[in-house]
Design a protein around this motif. Structure first.
Motif, short mmCIF file in Angstrom:
data_model
loop_
_atom_site.label_atom_id
_atom_site.label_comp_id
_atom_site.label_asym_id
_atom_site.label_seq_id
_atom_site.Cartn_x
_atom_site.Cartn_y
_atom_site.Cartn_z
N PRO A 106 0.82 -1.22 0.00
CA PRO A 106 0.00 0.00 0.00
C PRO A 106 0.85 1.27 0.00
O PRO A 106 0.50 2.25 -0.67
N ASP A 107 1.95 1.27 0.75
CA ASP A 107 2.82 2.45 0.78
C ASP A 107 3.46 2.70 -0.58
O ASP A 107 3.56 3.85 -1.03
N GLU A 108 3.91 1.63 -1.25
CA GLU A 108 4.50 1.78 -2.58
C GLU A 108 3.49 2.32 -3.58
O GLU A 108 3.82 3.17 -4.42
N PHE A 109 2.26 1.84 -3.49
CA PHE A 109 1.21 2.31 -4.38
C PHE A 109 0.99 3.81 -4.19
O PHE A 109 0.84 4.57 -5.17
N LEU A 110 0.97 4.24 -2.94
CA LEU A 110 0.76 5.65 -2.64
C LEU A 110 1.89 6.51 -3.20
O LEU A 110 1.65 7.57 -3.80
N GLU A 111 3.12 6.04 -3.05
CA GLU A 111 4.27 6.79 -3.57
C GLU A 111 4.27 6.81 -5.10
O GLU A 111 4.63 7.81 -5.72
N VAL A 168 -5.37 -6.13 -0.98
CA VAL A 168 -6.50 -5.32 -1.46
C VAL A 168 -6.98 -5.91 -2.78
O VAL A 168 -6.19 -6.05 -3.72
N GLU A 169 -8.25 -6.23 -2.86
CA GLU A 169 -8.80 -6.81 -4.08
C GLU A 169 -8.85 -5.77 -5.20
O GLU A 169 -8.39 -6.01 -6.32
N LYS A 170 -9.45 -4.61 -4.91
CA LYS A 170 -9.54 -3.55 -5.91
C LYS A 170 -9.09 -2.23 -5.29
O LYS A 170 -9.77 -1.67 -4.44
N GLN A 171 -7.93 -1.77 -5.69
CA GLN A 171 -7.33 -0.58 -5.10
C GLN A 171 -7.90 0.70 -5.72
O GLN A 171 -8.01 0.82 -6.94
N GLU A 172 -8.24 1.65 -4.87
CA GLU A 172 -8.68 2.96 -5.33
C GLU A 172 -7.51 3.93 -5.25
O GLU A 172 -6.63 3.80 -4.40
N LEU A 212 10.78 3.02 -2.30
CA LEU A 212 10.09 3.85 -3.28
C LEU A 212 9.58 5.12 -2.60
O LEU A 212 8.81 5.06 -1.65
N GLU A 213 10.01 6.28 -3.11
CA GLU A 213 9.60 7.57 -2.57
C GLU A 213 9.14 8.47 -3.71
O GLU A 213 9.73 8.49 -4.78
N ARG A 214 8.08 9.22 -3.46
CA ARG A 214 7.46 10.00 -4.53
C ARG A 214 8.41 11.01 -5.16
O ARG A 214 8.33 11.26 -6.37
N GLU A 215 9.30 11.58 -4.37
CA GLU A 215 10.25 12.55 -4.93
C GLU A 215 11.18 11.90 -5.94
O GLU A 215 11.47 12.47 -7.00
N GLU A 216 11.64 10.69 -5.63
CA GLU A 216 12.53 9.98 -6.54
C GLU A 216 11.76 9.51 -7.78
O GLU A 216 12.30 9.53 -8.90
N VAL A 217 10.52 9.09 -7.58
CA VAL A 217 9.68 8.69 -8.71
C VAL A 217 9.50 9.87 -9.67
O VAL A 217 9.69 9.76 -10.89
N GLU A 218 9.15 11.02 -9.12
CA GLU A 218 8.96 12.23 -9.94
C GLU A 218 10.23 12.57 -10.71
O GLU A 218 10.19 12.83 -11.93
#
Length: 316
Positions: free
Chosen positions: A145-150, A174-178, A260-266
């Motif tokens: 879940p944390d990776e998905f959020l990032e 999670v069956e179906k992630q929002e 996985l961190e959102r800043e590095e992803v960006e």
């Protein structure tokens, strides 16, 4: 590769520990210890060892070995394999990519495991050339879940258009992630989220400029065939060494490692789709695409391997 594991174990490379994870393996460049399949890290080591033993037994007792790759992609590796197998009377055949052999059948066969959402093609038709990042982790890989959020906020903050495959079961537990609250409004007009895509058609679409992938071998070959640069996020198994090859050997992508961190992803998305490093990566991907095209011609290495394979089967 299986025999290589035993060799490295004898040399003290494995099992992987905190002290040797980043150690390069001189026998198998550009791999590091952390890239290798290590049965000692599996919940059931006995099953891991059985997998290795079965691979050895099956190969040893075979009348030939078929490889889903092509000569120009892995010349050194195929030469090593060829030397070992031929010594044991086992002819190897590098006939890849198999997905193009399947698509050339002309019978309309559908090989997708899930229902494809073709609305994404119409959406891609409205996007600028080479502007879209296609994101898909295949049909098996899971993220936390944390990776998905990032991932979500990294995509949103990049400012780049994207097509994101969020299949059922992608997120652990999670069956179906929002998507997170506020995500839809943040990416309105430049982001599309679907459950499954016609991947080969997406990768061939002129609007797609990059592929964020788990580096499963099928996805990697499909990307190479279309000359598509990759953002590599391997998760387990053969994905790890494949991601290393994409980044270090073929130099047609960027490897995204660690937490996985959102800043590095960006930042990585902007590098891949940008005008400096991205241009060089795209250029190398196009060169490799042309080599792949040549291998499928009547005089090419893959087509010749198919012909040899047919003759070999008929001779048995």
């Amino acid at each position: 590769m299986v025999r290589s594991y035993d060799m490295l174990l004898d040399k003290g490379y494995l099992p992987a520990t905190e002290s040797n994870l980043h150690m390069p393996i001189k026998e198998l460049p550009p791999l590091q210890v952390r890239d290798l399949f290590d049965p000692s890290k599996l919940p059931n080591q006995e099953i891991g060892q059985k997998i290795l033993n079965l691979a050895i037994e099956t190969t040893t007792n075979s009348s030939g070995a078929i490889f889903n790759t092509f000569e120009a992609l892995e010349p050194h590796e195929l030469e090593m394999i060829r030397d070992e197998l031929v010594h044991n009377g086992i002819p190897p055949f590098a006939v890849g990519p198999l997905h193009k052999l399947m698509s050339s059948r002309g019978d309309g066969a559908v090989t997708s495991l899930l229902n494809q959402d073709r609305s994404c093609i119409e959406w891609l038709d409205t996007q600028a050339l080479g502007s879209v990042l296609y994101v898909s982790f295949g049909s098996v890989v899971h993220v936390t879940p944390d990776e998905f959020l990032e991932m979500a906020w990294g995509l949103a903050n990049s400012g780049k258009p994207f097509l994101w495959v969020v299949r059922r079961g992608l997120v652990l537990g999670v069956e179906k992630q929002e998507v997170p609250e506020g995500f839809d409004s943040a990416v309105e007009g430049r982001g599309k989220v679907i459950e499954w895509a016609p991947q080969q058609e997406v990768l061939a679409h002129p609007a797609v400029g990059g592929f964020w992938t788990h580096n499963g071998w099928n996805s990697t070959l499909e990307s190479i065939y279309e000359g598509m640069p990759m953002l590599s996020r391997p998760i387990f198994g053969d994905q790890l060494p494949t991601g290393r090859y994409v980044h270090n050997t073929w130099k047609i992508g960027i490897l995204l490692e660690g937490v996985l961190e959102r800043e590095e992803v960006e930042k990585t998305i902007k590098r891949l789709l940008g005008e400096d490093e991205g241009v060089e990566i795209r250029g190398r991907a196009k060169v490799l695409k042309e080599k792949k095209r040549m291998s499928l011609e009547s005089s090419g290495s893959s087509q010749q391997a198919v012909d040899k394979l047919i003759n070999h089967i008929l001779s048995l």
